[in-house]
Design an enzyme around this catalytic site. Structure first.
Site, PDB file in Angstrom:
ATOM      1  N   GLU A  17       0.837  -1.212   0.000  1.00  0.00           N
ATOM      2  CA  GLU A  17       0.000   0.000   0.000  1.00  0.00           C
ATOM      3  C   GLU A  17       0.861   1.248   0.000  1.00  0.00           C
ATOM      4  OE1 GLU A  17      -4.307   0.508   0.121  1.00  0.00           O
ATOM      5  OE2 GLU A  17      -2.600   1.822   0.164  1.00  0.00           O
ATOM      6  N   ARG A 100      -7.130   1.510  13.681  1.00  0.00           N
ATOM      7  CA  ARG A 100      -5.745   1.644  13.205  1.00  0.00           C
ATOM      8  C   ARG A 100      -5.721   2.697  12.101  1.00  0.00           C
ATOM      9  NH1 ARG A 100      -5.009  -0.409   8.051  1.00  0.00           N
ATOM     10  NH2 ARG A 100      -6.213  -2.233   7.378  1.00  0.00           N
ATOM     11  N   ASN A 102      -4.979   3.922   8.369  1.00  0.00           N
ATOM     12  CA  ASN A 102      -4.932   3.341   7.042  1.00  0.00           C
ATOM     13  C   ASN A 102      -4.192   4.338   6.136  1.00  0.00           C
ATOM     14  OD1 ASN A 102      -5.518   0.963   5.578  1.00  0.00           O
ATOM     15  ND2 ASN A 102      -7.029   2.122   4.415  1.00  0.00           N
ATOM     16  N   GLU A 120      -9.785  -5.089  10.758  1.00  0.00           N
ATOM     17  CA  GLU A 120     -10.665  -5.999  10.004  1.00  0.00           C
ATOM     18  C   GLU A 120     -10.532  -7.428  10.513  1.00  0.00           C
ATOM     19  OE1 GLU A 120      -8.493  -4.722   6.607  1.00  0.00           O
ATOM     20  OE2 GLU A 120     -10.323  -4.345   5.462  1.00  0.00           O
ATOM     21  N   ASN A 153      -9.409   5.764   2.952  1.00  0.00           N
ATOM     22  CA  ASN A 153      -8.474   5.276   1.936  1.00  0.00           C
ATOM     23  C   ASN A 153      -7.891   6.395   1.093  1.00  0.00           C
ATOM     24  OD1 ASN A 153      -7.194   2.843   1.343  1.00  0.00           O
ATOM     25  ND2 ASN A 153      -9.152   1.763   1.375  1.00  0.00           N
ATOM     26  N   ASP A 230      -9.835   2.088  -3.683  1.00  0.00           N
ATOM     27  CA  ASP A 230      -8.827   1.937  -2.625  1.00  0.00           C
ATOM     28  C   ASP A 230      -7.891   3.145  -2.665  1.00  0.00           C
ATOM     29  OD1 ASP A 230      -7.127  -1.045  -1.415  1.00  0.00           O
ATOM     30  OD2 ASP A 230      -7.116   1.026  -0.720  1.00  0.00           O
TER      31      ASP A 230
HETATM   32  O1  LIG Z   1      -5.453  -1.564   1.807  1.00  0.00           O
HETATM   33  C1  LIG Z   1      -6.238  -0.871   2.471  1.00  0.00           C
HETATM   34  O2  LIG Z   1      -6.496   0.288   2.234  1.00  0.00           O
HETATM   35  C2  LIG Z   1      -6.901  -1.510   3.651  1.00  0.00           C
HETATM   36  O3  LIG Z   1      -6.024  -1.477   4.714  1.00  0.00           O
HETATM   37  C3  LIG Z   1      -7.321  -2.916   3.304  1.00  0.00           C
HETATM   38  O4  LIG Z   1      -7.247  -3.738   4.392  1.00  0.00           O
HETATM   39  C4  LIG Z   1      -8.718  -2.799   2.762  1.00  0.00           C
HETATM   40  O5  LIG Z   1      -9.575  -3.740   3.318  1.00  0.00           O
HETATM   41  C5  LIG Z   1      -8.730  -3.071   1.282  1.00  0.00           C
HETATM   42  O6  LIG Z   1      -7.721  -2.349   0.665  1.00  0.00           O
HETATM   43  C6  LIG Z   1     -10.075  -2.657   0.723  1.00  0.00           C
HETATM   44  O7  LIG Z   1     -10.191  -1.276   0.807  1.00  0.00           O
HETATM   45 ZN   LIG Z   2      -5.912   1.426   0.770  1.00  0.00          ZN
END
Ligand SMILES: O=C(O)[C@H](O)[C@@H](O)[C@H](O)[C@H](O)CO
Ligand SMILES: [Zn+2]
Length: 325
Positions: A17, A100, A102, A120, A153, A230
């Protein structure tokens, strides 16, 4: 020139990510959220350095004074790459111990914006509406901009710095807010007069001061089969590139018209985020995940979790901002 997709980092991240191109060294910084790792891959030597974290790490961004700032667990942390040491800058969501960080990104003024979500049980299965969007400014002051987020996200800012683009994944949309680069504010307070028809005593217009989150509006709604929105980045023409989780693609969207301009498919379904890099930012780097896939899935998609590079798009990006604190 035709579009080409190649696998460049042959490492299966659980949840690759938050890619960031570091121009000076020609390196790609990215995280493996649940793998609890921060990677720096050198595009010239194909060498990769890694720092392990103690908790899920949602994002890592370059710091102007050197080193990095990360969103780990529920803390903003300062990472010194040479010593591999991480020190806490601030803790958020104290009332939500199961949250947490992201995704996160630095705004054009050098503030780190990052959002949270509940942990999750498995990908996209979590307690909803637990997340919020925060920012950390250069004085290490934390601002909470809004809450009621499912999975905070992708995020980026328009080229004129007047609009903040944002993805809360389970809305299956890309949204836009008015943005004030001078204050880092997304919400706006304004007064307006209206008559409270529902309150008997209020028959005459009254002055209401209400804080609306800066004119929140939808710019794109995901279509059937495109998966979950995402990570996201803006290109030098002001168009948005969205990585579609379970959609195995990145899509280019014109946020002015809401029209999808391009779709580029990748050889893995769990494409998670993207950023431009390489010489003159004409390459699109795409991270991916393999968490939640069983043996059969992995056999079908042996590159799940790897980082890909897309060339020949005819679009290019802009340099990432560094945190100024
Ligand atoms: O990657 C991310 O942004 C999250 O941490 C993932 O755990 C999500 O569940 C997945 O990407 C769907 O959005
Ligand atoms: Zn993401």
């Amino acid at each position: 020139m035709s579009v080409k997709v190649e696998c460049v980092v042959k490492e299966r991240c659980e949840i690759g990510e938050g890619p960031v191109w570091e121009e000076k060294e020609g390196t790609l910084l990215f995280v493996d959220i649940s793998g609890q790792k921060i990677h720096r891959w050198n595009s010239a030597t194909n060498q990769k350095e890694t720092v392990a974290t103690e908790k899920f790490v949602g994002c890592a961004v370059p710091r102007r004074s050197g080193g990095y700032v990360i969103g780990e667990g529920r803390s903003f942390g300062a990472l010194d790459w040479e010593s591999r040491s991480i020190s806490t800058i601030a803790v958020i969501d104290e009332d939500k111990p199961n949250n947490r960080f992201n995704d996160g990104k630095v705004d054009p003024a050098g503030r780190l914006f990052a959002g949270t979500m509940a942990m999750e049980e498995r990908p996209t299965v979590l307690e909803l509406k637990q997340g919020s969007l925060f920012s950390l400014n250069k004085d290490h002051i934390v601002v909470k901009h809004f809450n009621q987020v499912d999975i905070s996200n992708g995020l980026d800012w328009s080229l004129d710095h007047k609009t903040f683009y944002y993805i809360d994944s389970l809305t299956y949309t890309v949204e836009a807010f008015n943005y004030d680069i001078n204050t880092g504010s997304i919400s706006e307070t304004h007064t307006h007069t209206h008559t409270h028809t529902n309150l008997v005593i209020h028959r005459q217009p009254c002055e209401c001061v209400c804080v609306r989150v800066g004119n929140r509006r939808m710019v794109y709604k995901m279509e059937e089969g495109e998966g979950i929105p995402d990570g996201m980045c803006i290109d030098a023409d002001g168009r948005l590139w969205v990585a579609c989780y379970n959609g195995g693609r990145v899509i280019q969207i014109d946020p002015q018209t809401g029209v999808r301009l391009q779709t580029v498919k990748l050889p893995v379904d769990k494409t998670t985020s993207c950023c431009f890099g390489g010489r003159d930012y004409s390459d699109l780097y795409v991270t991916s995940a393999c968490k939640g896939m069983d043996e059969a899935d992995m056999a079908k998609q042996p590159q799940a979790g790897c980082v890909f590079r897309i060339t020949g798009l005819g679009a290019k990006g802009i340099p990432a901002n560094s945190f100024t604190g």
